[in-house]
Write a protein that holds these residues in place. Structure first.
Motif, short mmCIF file in Angstrom:
data_model
loop_
_atom_site.label_atom_id
_atom_site.label_comp_id
_atom_site.label_asym_id
_atom_site.label_seq_id
_atom_site.Cartn_x
_atom_site.Cartn_y
_atom_site.Cartn_z
N CYS A 96 0.85 -1.18 0.00
CA CYS A 96 0.00 0.00 0.00
C CYS A 96 0.90 1.24 0.00
CB CYS A 96 -0.87 -0.04 1.24
SG CYS A 96 -1.85 1.43 1.55
N SER A 97 0.49 2.24 -0.75
CA SER A 97 1.25 3.48 -0.80
C SER A 97 0.30 4.66 -0.79
CB SER A 97 2.10 3.52 -2.08
OG SER A 97 2.80 4.73 -2.17
N GLY A 98 0.71 5.72 -0.13
CA GLY A 98 -0.11 6.91 -0.08
C GLY A 98 0.73 8.17 -0.18
N ARG A 99 0.18 9.17 -0.79
CA ARG A 99 0.85 10.47 -0.87
C ARG A 99 -0.21 11.56 -0.87
NH1 ARG A 99 0.22 12.79 -5.79
NH2 ARG A 99 -0.31 11.43 -7.56
N TYR A 100 0.17 12.70 -0.38
CA TYR A 100 -0.73 13.83 -0.50
C TYR A 100 -0.86 14.21 -1.98
CZ TYR A 100 -0.91 14.45 4.54
OH TYR A 100 -1.12 14.27 5.88
N SER A 101 -2.01 14.66 -2.36
CA SER A 101 -2.28 14.92 -3.77
C SER A 101 -1.37 15.99 -4.36
CB SER A 101 -3.75 15.30 -3.96
OG SER A 101 -4.07 16.43 -3.15
N TRP A 102 -0.80 16.84 -3.52
CA TRP A 102 0.06 17.91 -4.01
C TRP A 102 1.54 17.58 -3.88
CZ3 TRP A 102 -3.07 18.28 0.32
CH2 TRP A 102 -2.41 18.24 1.56
N SER A 103 1.85 16.37 -3.45
CA SER A 103 3.24 16.00 -3.15
C SER A 103 3.63 14.72 -3.88
CB SER A 103 3.41 15.81 -1.65
OG SER A 103 4.70 15.31 -1.34
#
Length: 118
Positions: A96-103
């Motif tokens: 699983c991976s996540g990032r802020y939409s602006w980063s």
């Protein structure tokens, strides 16, 4: 501290189904783009599916289209991957991976093993 914890992997026969979950903490989940990747032994990590925070749009690798479904529950800060019609070539560690939409800075879970075998 951002933490992503995957669960739901295991051994399944060809044609079977599994649902992976990824619980996130320490992050504003509703502002993140969440993705599932996988890495088979001896191969590079590849994107399986992604889901956007703003409109829920999704994208899939061609190899899983029509079989896998990614979804998210912002209230539970969890992203899911429903995997149907599993085949031996789906065997891999799923991340699983996540990032802020602006980063572009991505956070990763520790992975969960999926084995498709008779």
């Amino acid at each position: 501290q951002v933490t992503l914890v995957e669960s739901g992997g295991g051994l399944v026969q060809p044609g079977g189904s599994l649902r992976l979950s990824c619980a996130a903490s320490g992050i504003t989940f509703s502002s993140t783009v969440m993705s599932w990747y996988r890495q088979a032994t001896g191969k590079e990590r590849e994107l399986v599916a992604g889901i956007y925070n703003t409109n829920g749009d999704t994208n899939y690798a061609d190899s899983v289209k029509g079989r896998f479904t990614i979804s998210r529950d912002n209230a539970k800060t969890t992203v899911y991957l429903q995997m149907n019609s599993l085949q031996p070539e789906d065997t891999a560690v799923y991340y699983c991976s996540g990032r802020y939409s602006w980063s572009s800075l991505a956070y990763w879970g520790q992975g969960t093993q999926v084995i498709v075998s008779s």
